[in-house]
Design a protein around this motif. Structure first.
Motif, short mmCIF file in Angstrom:
data_model
loop_
_atom_site.label_atom_id
_atom_site.label_comp_id
_atom_site.label_asym_id
_atom_site.label_seq_id
_atom_site.Cartn_x
_atom_site.Cartn_y
_atom_site.Cartn_z
N ASP A 8 46.47 25.55 20.27
CA ASP A 8 46.90 25.33 21.64
C ASP A 8 47.53 26.60 22.21
N GLY A 9 47.36 26.79 23.50
CA GLY A 9 47.94 27.94 24.17
C GLY A 9 47.04 29.14 24.26
N LEU A 10 45.84 29.06 23.68
CA LEU A 10 44.89 30.16 23.73
C LEU A 10 43.69 29.76 24.57
N SER A 11 42.96 30.75 25.05
CA SER A 11 41.74 30.53 25.82
C SER A 11 40.69 31.55 25.42
N LEU A 17 42.47 38.73 34.04
CA LEU A 17 41.53 38.44 35.13
C LEU A 17 42.10 38.84 36.47
N GLY A 18 43.40 38.57 36.66
CA GLY A 18 44.07 39.03 37.88
C GLY A 18 43.38 38.58 39.14
N ASP A 19 42.71 39.51 39.82
CA ASP A 19 42.12 39.24 41.12
C ASP A 19 40.64 38.86 41.03
N ARG A 32 45.99 34.68 24.34
CA ARG A 32 46.88 33.70 24.95
C ARG A 32 46.42 33.41 26.37
N THR A 33 46.51 32.15 26.75
CA THR A 33 45.99 31.74 28.06
C THR A 33 46.63 32.55 29.18
N ALA A 34 47.94 32.76 29.11
CA ALA A 34 48.62 33.53 30.15
C ALA A 34 48.11 34.96 30.18
N ASP A 35 47.80 35.55 29.02
CA ASP A 35 47.29 36.91 28.98
C ASP A 35 45.88 36.99 29.55
N VAL A 36 45.06 35.99 29.25
CA VAL A 36 43.69 35.97 29.79
C VAL A 36 43.72 35.91 31.31
N LYS A 37 44.58 35.05 31.85
CA LYS A 37 44.66 34.94 33.31
C LYS A 37 45.25 36.20 33.93
N GLY A 54 51.02 38.25 39.61
CA GLY A 54 51.71 37.73 38.44
C GLY A 54 51.31 38.37 37.15
N SER A 55 50.82 39.57 37.17
CA SER A 55 50.40 40.24 35.95
C SER A 55 51.50 41.05 35.33
N GLY A 56 52.75 40.75 35.70
CA GLY A 56 53.85 41.44 35.06
C GLY A 56 53.93 42.90 35.38
N GLY A 57 53.67 43.25 36.60
CA GLY A 57 53.76 44.65 36.98
C GLY A 57 52.52 45.44 36.65
N SER A 58 51.40 44.80 36.67
CA SER A 58 50.15 45.47 36.34
C SER A 58 49.89 46.61 37.30
N THR A 59 49.43 47.71 36.72
CA THR A 59 49.09 48.88 37.52
C THR A 59 47.58 49.03 37.70
N ALA A 60 46.84 48.01 37.26
CA ALA A 60 45.38 48.11 37.37
C ALA A 60 44.97 48.08 38.84
N THR A 61 43.93 48.82 39.12
CA THR A 61 43.43 48.85 40.49
C THR A 61 42.78 47.53 40.82
N PRO A 62 43.23 46.82 41.86
CA PRO A 62 42.65 45.52 42.17
C PRO A 62 41.20 45.65 42.61
N THR A 63 40.44 44.65 42.22
CA THR A 63 39.03 44.62 42.59
C THR A 63 38.82 43.55 43.63
N PRO A 64 38.17 43.83 44.73
CA PRO A 64 37.96 42.81 45.76
C PRO A 64 37.23 41.61 45.20
N ALA A 65 37.64 40.44 45.64
CA ALA A 65 37.00 39.20 45.20
C ALA A 65 35.64 39.07 45.86
N PRO A 66 34.76 38.28 45.24
CA PRO A 66 33.44 38.09 45.84
C PRO A 66 33.53 37.43 47.20
N THR A 67 32.45 37.51 47.92
CA THR A 67 32.40 36.90 49.24
C THR A 67 32.33 35.40 49.11
N ALA A 68 32.27 34.72 50.22
CA ALA A 68 32.29 33.26 50.22
C ALA A 68 31.12 32.69 49.46
N THR A 69 30.04 33.39 49.37
CA THR A 69 28.90 32.87 48.63
C THR A 69 29.10 32.95 47.14
N GLY A 70 30.10 33.71 46.71
CA GLY A 70 30.38 33.82 45.28
C GLY A 70 29.41 34.72 44.55
#
Length: 618
Positions: A169-172, A87-89, A79-84, A118-134
């Motif tokens: 529809d509704g899946l990704s 992915l989280g951070d 489900r699209t909402a689950d995929v996002k 918005g992950s519904g109370g996710s307890t996963a350890t957040p991973t830092p996003a890439p730098t500006a260069t991506g």
């Protein structure tokens, strides 16, 4: 004339045959439509929405290439909402379909603070996003999507190279490697095109038929022409023409006037009906208009109902649950066979893990200790997922157990699975055997799911947060408990095994053997397992609880000793003590709690119990 018709038939036949063949060759439509995109080389995750996959009708074929390590590439969808939420951070590339250009476009999506929360109370350890260069190399390794219970379907390695799917529809779809290396950077989508030419075969067959007719006409004309070339006889003298009779010309003026009068009369007679019909038509139109003005047409009114967005989806689908149970079954078999607690922790938690860890520790010192019941992968006899789009998520399932070594049927196994966050897998919290001839209440179908019931709900005969303490009181005090009248204890096997009568029997046995040198006392407490409750169709609930019972065998006279049983000694490491031994038994219980006002009583659906800890007390 026959030769002319034959030539026309030949021309028509040639046109029909050529048109039929052209439809299958020159004018044949393409067999498929394709759209491709090149993903930036440093991208770890690619998301393809269902709107892209359904840009054209038909089954979609997704082909990927360019992965650094094809053996670890992953294609999965959910489900699209689950995929996002999964992915989280993480930064990812979203693939879109450009209808005007007929191709794919990509867009880099960076998570916002709202997305990360918005992950519904996710307890996963957040991973830092890439730098500006991506650059993926500039960021820490991301999560690995392979093996996640969140996906409805997953393809790994070479199986992910080309996948055919029908995504509603509704899946990704998510495309990735192992979260550390970049994802495949070549995306190719293919849709089938209807290449059927329904008129080609009829045109060819029809052309052949017309050709045969033309040949027949030509042969017929040729045969007739040859016959007409024989000798001809001269005709005899012509017959004389007969004289023409004189024409009658009326001269009386009266007859002319009479004729005119008759014509006038006929015209008048014709005009009268025409005028009358016109008048009636006008009057009919007027009448219809009047009726249309006075008679109102009822207009249907829309009734209010729950919108599609108000209906929460089930936590898992049945095929998804089957795949999850297969993974759990494999882990359980491996952990139980090797008595490997570390492996068991990957799929068990709470009371279910506690009982298995104790069993492994006992078996290490007591060879004849039986192994706990295995977790079969199938068949699933009942599944009840929670209807939710947040976390944690709960799923209940009943799996049929195979016959034992002696061929005797075993009670079905009931499981309670919990997923704490999008990136966590479902863990077995409770694993119990159902009571014989148990009557399971009516439950919602797996395609809809059931709602979780609040622990303090007043809509049940007993609120879920009171069930554990109430039943523990019955085990301690029997019929003297204030809760005894609220529970159906007629076929309760656990009460007969460890209830008040059994406790008194154990105390009497020790008294007879050792007199007053030691004492055996029982007490109850709540375990660490979570309280789980799911609604039933009759407004009741299935409640899972984890009470514990403490047995304290304590020395009362100086010089006396307490002898531990074989199982307790194996777990505690103490065979005898001059002070005392405390043994804790964990219970995994599932109850049906009827709604408030019902004449039914709370009944035990199934249980599992065993020694979970033991130690010497001072």
């Amino acid at each position: 004339m026959r030769f002319v018709l034959a030539i026309v038939a030949f021309v028509v036949a040639a046109v029909m045959i050529v048109a039929g063949i052209a439809q299958r060759t020159v004018f044949a439509p393409p067999s498929q439509l394709t759209a491709s995109a090149t993903i930036p080389a440093d991208t770890r995750y690619v998301v393809i929405d269902s709107a892209v996959l359904n840009a054209h009708p038909g089954q979609q074929t997704l082909s990927i290439s360019g992965a650094p390590d094809p053996a670890h590439q992953v294609v999965a969808y959910g489900r699209t909402a689950d995929v996002k939420a999964w992915l989280g951070d993480q930064v990812y590339v979203a693939v879109r379909y450009d209808a005007a250009a007929g191709g794919l476009k990509t867009k880099t999506v960076a998570p916002s603070s709202e997305d990360q929360g918005g992950s519904g109370g996710s307890t996963a350890t957040p991973t830092p996003a890439p730098t500006a260069t991506g650059s993926a190399s500039a960021a820490k390794p991301g999560p690995n999507p392979s093996g996640s219970d969140l996906w409805l379907e997953e393809y790994d390695g070479q199986d992910a190279q080309t996948t055919r799917m029908n995504i509603p529809d509704g899946l990704s779809v998510i495309v990735a490697s192992d979260g550390t290396k970049p994802a495949p950077n070549k995306i190719l989508l293919t849709w089938p095109v209807d290449t059927s030419t329904p008129w080609a075969f009829p045109l060819i067959i029809g052309g052949l038929v017309v050709l045969v007719i033309g040949i027949a006409l030509y042969l017929w004309g040729l045969y007739t022409h040859r016959r007409s070339r024989g000798p001809r006889r001269k005709s005899g003298p012509k017959m004389p023409k007969l004289p023409k009779a004189p024409k009658y010309k009326p001269t009386a003026s009266g007859s002319i006037e009479s004729s005119r009068g008759r014509r006038s009369s006929r015209r008048t007679r014709v005009m009268v009906p025409a005028v009358l019909a016109g008048a009636l038509a006008l009057s009919g139109i007027g009448t219809g208009a009047a009726l249309a003005d006075t008679t109102s047409t009822p207009t249907p009114t829309a009734t209010s109902g729950p919108s599609q967005g108000d209906v929460l989806p089930p936590a898992v689908s049945v095929p998804q649950l089957e795949r999850i149970l297969k993974r759990i079954s494999v882990v359980a078999a491996g952990a139980d066979g090797k008595a490997d607690a570390a492996q068991a922790k990957t799929r068990f938690t709470g009371p279910a893990l506690q009982l298995r860890e104790a069993n492994y520790a006992i078996r290490a010192k007591k060879a004849d200790e039986p192994v706990l019941p295995a977790i079969p992968a199938s068949p699933i006899e009942l599944s009840l997922p929670q209807a939710t789009d947040t976390w944690p998520r709960t799923v209940m399932a009943v799996v049929k157990m195979p016959a034992d070594a002696k061929g005797k049927a075993q009670a079905p196994l009931a499981l309670a699975l919990v997923q704490d966050s999008p990136r966590d897998n479902y863990m077995v919290e409770y694993a119990i055997a159902l009571e014989p001839n148990v009557k399971v209440p009516n439950l919602a179908p797996a395609s809809i799911g059931a709602a979780a019931v609040r622990p303090d709900s007043k809509l049940l005969k007993i609120s879920p947060d009171q069930v554990s303490a109430a039943y523990s009181d019955i085990l301690m005090n029997g019929d003297a408990s204030k809760w005894a009248s609220s529970f159906d204890l007629t076929d309760d096997k656990l009460v007969s095994q460890v209830g008040k009568a059994w406790k008194q029997q154990e105390q009497s046995r020790l008294q007879q053997q050792f007199g007053s040198t030691s004492s055996l006392t029982f007490s109850s407490r709540q375990g660490t397992g979570p309280l789980l409750s799911m609604a039933t169709n009759d407004s009741g609930a299935i409640v899972w609880v984890n009470p514990e019972e403490v047995q304290l065998h304590k020395v009362q006279e100086a010089g006396a000793q307490v002898i531990a049983g074989a199982t307790t000694a194996a777990l505690s490491g103490v065979a005898q003590s001059n002070t005392g031994i405390e043994s804790v038994y964990g219970y995994q219980l599932a109850f049906y709690v009827p709604p408030a006002g019902s004449d039914e009583k709370v009944r035990l659906l199934g249980f599992a119990q065993g020694l979970v800890s033991a130690k010497e007390v001072k």
